[in-house]
Design a protein around this motif. Structure first.
Motif, short mmCIF file in Angstrom:
data_model
loop_
_atom_site.label_atom_id
_atom_site.label_comp_id
_atom_site.label_asym_id
_atom_site.label_seq_id
_atom_site.Cartn_x
_atom_site.Cartn_y
_atom_site.Cartn_z
N GLY A 223 -13.36 -5.38 -11.14
CA GLY A 223 -12.34 -6.65 -11.14
C GLY A 223 -11.24 -6.26 -11.96
N TYR A 224 -10.27 -7.40 -11.90
CA TYR A 224 -9.12 -7.35 -12.78
C TYR A 224 -8.78 -8.51 -13.44
CZ TYR A 224 -7.60 -2.80 -10.65
OH TYR A 224 -7.28 -1.51 -10.26
N LEU A 225 -8.07 -8.37 -14.63
CA LEU A 225 -7.55 -9.70 -15.14
C LEU A 225 -6.04 -9.30 -15.20
CD1 LEU A 225 -7.62 -11.97 -16.95
CD2 LEU A 225 -7.96 -10.63 -19.03
N VAL A 226 -5.33 -10.38 -14.83
CA VAL A 226 -3.88 -10.54 -14.75
C VAL A 226 -3.46 -11.44 -15.67
CG1 VAL A 226 -1.83 -10.77 -13.21
CG2 VAL A 226 -3.84 -9.73 -12.29
N GLU A 227 -2.66 -11.31 -16.75
CA GLU A 227 -1.80 -12.24 -17.51
C GLU A 227 -0.39 -11.94 -17.55
OE1 GLU A 227 -5.14 -12.96 -20.99
OE2 GLU A 227 -3.41 -11.29 -21.49
N SER A 228 0.04 -13.00 -17.68
CA SER A 228 1.70 -13.00 -17.57
C SER A 228 2.34 -14.18 -18.55
CB SER A 228 2.15 -13.20 -16.26
OG SER A 228 1.70 -14.59 -15.84
N VAL A 229 3.65 -13.71 -18.89
CA VAL A 229 4.28 -14.86 -19.67
C VAL A 229 4.69 -16.04 -18.90
CG1 VAL A 229 6.61 -15.04 -21.06
CG2 VAL A 229 5.20 -13.04 -20.94
N GLY A 230 5.22 -15.93 -18.04
CA GLY A 230 5.62 -17.05 -16.89
C GLY A 230 4.37 -17.28 -15.80
N GLU A 231 4.29 -18.44 -15.28
CA GLU A 231 3.17 -18.58 -14.40
C GLU A 231 3.49 -17.84 -13.01
OE1 GLU A 231 3.17 -22.98 -13.84
OE2 GLU A 231 1.78 -23.04 -15.58
N THR A 232 2.20 -17.24 -12.59
CA THR A 232 2.29 -16.58 -11.53
C THR A 232 0.89 -17.01 -10.58
OG1 THR A 232 0.34 -15.08 -12.42
CG2 THR A 232 3.04 -14.35 -12.36
N VAL A 233 1.03 -16.51 -9.22
CA VAL A 233 -0.17 -16.72 -8.34
C VAL A 233 -0.40 -15.55 -7.88
CG1 VAL A 233 -0.77 -18.11 -6.32
CG2 VAL A 233 0.97 -18.98 -7.47
N VAL A 234 -1.71 -15.21 -7.82
CA VAL A 234 -2.30 -13.92 -7.38
C VAL A 234 -3.37 -13.78 -6.40
CG1 VAL A 234 -3.41 -11.80 -8.72
CG2 VAL A 234 -1.86 -13.14 -10.03
N LEU A 235 -3.19 -12.76 -5.42
CA LEU A 235 -4.12 -12.61 -4.46
C LEU A 235 -4.59 -11.13 -4.38
CD1 LEU A 235 -4.17 -13.94 -0.87
CD2 LEU A 235 -3.65 -11.57 -0.96
N TRP A 236 -5.89 -10.74 -3.88
CA TRP A 236 -6.00 -9.47 -3.51
C TRP A 236 -6.57 -9.00 -2.19
CZ3 TRP A 236 -10.57 -6.60 -2.91
CH2 TRP A 236 -11.74 -7.28 -3.01
N THR A 237 -6.21 -7.77 -1.71
CA THR A 237 -6.72 -7.60 -0.28
C THR A 237 -7.38 -6.12 -0.48
OG1 THR A 237 -4.92 -6.27 0.38
CG2 THR A 237 -4.54 -8.71 0.54
N ALA A 238 -8.34 -6.06 0.69
CA ALA A 238 -8.87 -4.66 0.69
C ALA A 238 -8.80 -4.34 2.09
CB ALA A 238 -10.27 -4.91 0.20
N LYS A 239 -8.77 -2.95 2.54
CA LYS A 239 -8.94 -2.58 3.90
C LYS A 239 -9.77 -1.43 4.04
CE LYS A 239 -4.32 -4.22 5.00
NZ LYS A 239 -2.86 -4.19 5.49
N ARG A 240 -10.45 -1.37 5.12
CA ARG A 240 -11.28 -0.16 5.49
C ARG A 240 -10.96 -0.04 6.93
NH1 ARG A 240 -17.00 -2.18 4.66
NH2 ARG A 240 -17.63 0.03 5.63
N PRO A 241 -11.50 1.32 7.46
CA PRO A 241 -11.30 1.36 8.93
C PRO A 241 -11.64 0.16 9.76
CG PRO A 241 -11.85 3.51 8.12
CD PRO A 241 -11.95 2.37 6.81
N GLN A 242 -10.96 -0.59 10.34
CA GLN A 242 -11.63 -1.63 11.44
C GLN A 242 -12.06 -2.92 10.64
OE1 GLN A 242 -14.58 0.68 13.71
NE2 GLN A 242 -13.09 1.02 15.36
#
Length: 426
Positions: free
Chosen positions: A394-413
């Protein structure tokens, strides 16, 4: 609804920035708490699918996973988040129990849990939920063209739960006695197969109102051999949604559970920042609208939806790589956990970051695995950046200003998408 001929190109800016290093994960327990925070997770184990449950935390602390089925505990396991603040538990190590609910007790409020379900040709990802709201809403489902849809109601608690379902489709308000007074026994799940109950529907929305107890609700959509899972959530008047680049069909689905008209406005994040009021419209009572994002741009982008009444915004992305569905976020934040975010063994993964601040934002992207190097970058105001992800838990994302974060994954089909989990404590 289709809006053709508008092209938005999103500016991607990444550069090194000066930002203090993140604090190291420290051993500890939940300070000042009598009971640990919990999360309810939708689990599929068996019939060719398996679930990995990831827990992330700001401390190295204890956690437990208990799987419930048929009114009983099907299995339980204890663990620690570890020095990296992340651990993944294969549910098959706990129990092989089918489509059920899991209850995770986490070490501290600044923790998060999520599931990644994989099969030979399917993947899906979704965050686990804390105590569900009394009223939740799910939209974007369909039972047309051979697609399948199930509603999974989960009650991991000691008392029974009773819910009422209000189901709307293009045919109008659906009348079916199976939607009235749905009882979910203690430590059990109820699965309603809408493919049998209301087949051939293009657009389905479900309002879940709790009469007694609490349930967590997810939808399971099957299409073109792949599957997607997304949570029902409380309606709101503002939504934020980063959208990854991609071919195929990318639709923004908005719907209201209210039996009254709702005016809405869709703002787009383009190469010059935020373009307000690009699209406007009115939802009919309990109505739904579909915006074809692909006709606007094939690049990574983002939308903000604001309305005069409560609604829910959902992204539906379908291509030769599979199907993914995820609900937008009601908030922006300075810190985000992304459980399970990582590149699949036979595929790719990306992180999509929307900077909602008025200034350029310093962002640190930290993989929670041994020996991983954090990435430091700058995201311009009101723009979107998409980054490739590596292996990990997993990941931790930190920012000075406010953000919105999404993640995606792709495999064959197969493909999946999941919104990050904002961290406001710890």
């Amino acid at each position: 609804m289709r809006f053709v001929g508008i092209l938005l190109v999103v500016l991607l800016t990444a550069g090194a920035v000066a930002m203090p290093p993140l604090a190291q994960i420290e051993p500890g327990a939940s300070p000042g708490r009598q009971e640990p925070p919990v999360a309810v997770c939708a689990i599929e184990e068996g019939s060719g699918r398996t679930t990995g449950l990831s827990v992330l935390s700001t401390i190295d602390g204890p956690l437990s996973l208990t799987v419930f089925a048929g009114g009983e505990t099907a299995g339980s396991i204890g663990h620690r988040t570890g020095t990296n603040g992340a651990v993944t538990i294969p549910v098959v190590d706990v129990a092989a129990v089918g489509t059920v609910a899991g209850l995770v007790e986490m070490p501290i409020a600044s923790s998060a849990a999520g599931v990644f379900v994989s099969g030979a040709e399917t993947t899906s990802a979704e965050a686990c939920a804390s105590l569900p709201d009394a009223t939740t809403f799910l939209t974007g489902a369909t039972t047309a063209s051979g697609d399948t849809f199930e509603l999974h109601l989960m009650n991991p608690y000691a008392g029974s739960a009773l819910v009422e379902l209000t189901v709307q489709s293009e045919a109008g308000l659906e009348s079916n006695e199976r939607f009235d007074s749905v009882l979910v026994p203690p430590r059990s799940s109820r699965i309603l197969d809408f493919t049998d109950l209301i087949p051939g529907r293009e657009q389905i929305s479900v309002l879940v109102e709790t009469v007694d107890g609490r349930v967590m609700t997810v939808g399971r959509q099957g299409a073109s051999g792949d599957s997607a899972v997304w949570r029902a959530t409380s309606p709101a008047q503002e939504w934020l949604l980063p959208i990854p680049a991609g071919s195929g069909q990318r639709n923004l689905v908005i719907a209201t559970p209210n039996n009254a008209e709702v005016e809405y406005q869709i703002d787009f994040y383009g190469p010059d920042g935020l373009e307000e009021g690009l699209l406007t419209g009115v939802l009919a009572p309990r109505g739904q609208a579909v915006v074809d994002v692909t006709s606007l741009t094939a690049r990574e982008t983002a939308v903000r939806v604001v309305a005069t009444g409560p609604l829910v915004a959902t992204m539906w992305q379908e291509s030769e790589e599979g199907l993914s569905v995820t609900t937008a976020s009601q908030v922006a934040a300075n810190r985000w956990f992304l459980p399970n975010a990582a590149r699949p063994e036979d595929g790719t993964a990306t992180l999509v970051i929307l900077n909602t601040a008025i200034d350029s934002g310093a962002v640190v992207v930290r993989p929670l695995r041994e020996g991983a190097q954090e990435l430091r970058l700058t995201v311009d105001p009101d723009t979107v950046t998409e980054l490739a992800l590596a292996d990990g838990t997993g990941y931790l994302v930190e920012s000075v200003g406010e953000t919105v974060v999404l993640w995606t994954a792709k495999r064959p089909q197969s493909s999946s998408a999941a919104m990050g989990i904002p961290i406001f404590d710890g």
